[in-house]
Scaffold this motif. Structure first.
Motif, PDB file in Angstrom:
ATOM      1  N   ARG A  40       0.837  -1.204   0.000  1.00  0.00           N
ATOM      2  CA  ARG A  40       0.000   0.000   0.000  1.00  0.00           C
ATOM      3  C   ARG A  40       0.868   1.248   0.000  1.00  0.00           C
ATOM      4  O   ARG A  40       0.604   2.213  -0.726  1.00  0.00           O
ATOM      5  N   ALA A  44       1.093   3.962  -2.954  1.00  0.00           N
ATOM      6  CA  ALA A  44       0.762   5.335  -2.561  1.00  0.00           C
ATOM      7  C   ALA A  44       1.876   6.297  -2.924  1.00  0.00           C
ATOM      8  O   ALA A  44       1.608   7.400  -3.409  1.00  0.00           O
ATOM      9  N   GLU A  47       1.867   6.843  -6.794  1.00  0.00           N
ATOM     10  CA  GLU A  47       0.732   7.674  -7.223  1.00  0.00           C
ATOM     11  C   GLU A  47       0.861   9.104  -6.709  1.00  0.00           C
ATOM     12  O   GLU A  47       0.508  10.055  -7.410  1.00  0.00           O
ATOM     13  N   GLN A  51       0.830  12.428  -9.088  1.00  0.00           N
ATOM     14  CA  GLN A  51      -0.112  13.524  -8.909  1.00  0.00           C
ATOM     15  C   GLN A  51       0.606  14.832  -8.566  1.00  0.00           C
ATOM     16  O   GLN A  51       0.201  15.909  -9.017  1.00  0.00           O
ATOM     17  N   MET A  75      -3.553  13.984  -0.953  1.00  0.00           N
ATOM     18  CA  MET A  75      -4.812  13.376  -1.393  1.00  0.00           C
ATOM     19  C   MET A  75      -4.584  11.960  -1.932  1.00  0.00           C
ATOM     20  O   MET A  75      -5.359  11.055  -1.654  1.00  0.00           O
ATOM     21  N   ALA A  76      -3.510  11.762  -2.687  1.00  0.00           N
ATOM     22  CA  ALA A  76      -3.196  10.437  -3.217  1.00  0.00           C
ATOM     23  C   ALA A  76      -2.873   9.458  -2.085  1.00  0.00           C
ATOM     24  O   ALA A  76      -3.272   8.296  -2.125  1.00  0.00           O
ATOM     25  N   ASN A  78      -3.944   9.704   1.028  1.00  0.00           N
ATOM     26  CA  ASN A  78      -5.192   9.483   1.754  1.00  0.00           C
ATOM     27  C   ASN A  78      -6.067   8.451   1.040  1.00  0.00           C
ATOM     28  O   ASN A  78      -6.735   7.647   1.683  1.00  0.00           O
ATOM     29  N   ASP A  79      -6.052   8.469  -0.290  1.00  0.00           N
ATOM     30  CA  ASP A  79      -6.830   7.495  -1.060  1.00  0.00           C
ATOM     31  C   ASP A  79      -6.364   6.066  -0.803  1.00  0.00           C
ATOM     32  O   ASP A  79      -7.148   5.130  -0.906  1.00  0.00           O
ATOM     33  N   GLN A  80      -5.085   5.890  -0.494  1.00  0.00           N
ATOM     34  CA  GLN A  80      -4.542   4.557  -0.230  1.00  0.00           C
ATOM     35  C   GLN A  80      -4.586   4.182   1.256  1.00  0.00           C
ATOM     36  O   GLN A  80      -4.101   3.129   1.645  1.00  0.00           O
TER      37      GLN A  80
END
Length: 149
Positions: A40, A44, A47, A51, A75-76, A78-80
């Motif tokens: 993860r 992360a 990505e 971004q 934000m990237a 946090n998405d992971q």
């Protein structure tokens, strides 16, 4: 005589099962959880670097670009499911590997400029104390500015 042997083995299967669970399944479950946390963090960081690079490339100036890059990276992450407070974003010169964090570069965001955006994320493995922050994953993204900018 068979009744005598049956009485001696009573409860042996439960003990063997508990030993197997403790010796095999608990470490195996922890290994899967630790591997998932590491994967993860790797996804992360990659990505987040992508971004952040896109945010810098579309910014009107350097300061706005770095502010946008930090926000995009958070934000990237946090998405992971990664804590978005435990990362570092920086830009490096063309061809840099992101291993050396002292290589810094201030992009001018000019035509045809090429530079590298690096994002380092601390990997948090389950059941490992939080003060241990030596395990990191670094994502790299190469930004090539448009020649018609």
């Amino acid at each position: 005589m068979s009744d005598l042997h049956r009485g001696k083995d009573s409860g042996a299967a439960i003990v063997e099962f508990v030993l197997l669970v403790v010796i095999i399944f608990v470490p195996l479950t922890y290994g899967v959880a630790a591997f998932s946390a590491i994967q993860r963090a790797v996804f992360a960081s990659s990505e987040a670097a992508r971004q952040a690079g896109r945010a810098i490339a579309t910014a009107p100036d350097q300061m706005t670009g770095l502010t946008r890059a930090t926000y995009a990276a958070s934000m990237a992450l946090n998405d992971q499911g990664i804590d978005p407070t435990d990362f570092t974003v920086w830009t490096a010169p063309r061809g840099a590997s992101c291993r050396d964090t002292t290589q810094r570069y201030q992009p001018t965001l000019g035509r045809s400029e090429v530079f590298v955006v690096c994002v380092r994320v601390t990997i948090r493995v389950p059941l490992v104390p939080e003060f241990i922050d030596t395990n990191t994953s670094t994502g790299k993204f190469i930004v090539a500015m448009d020649s018609f900018r």
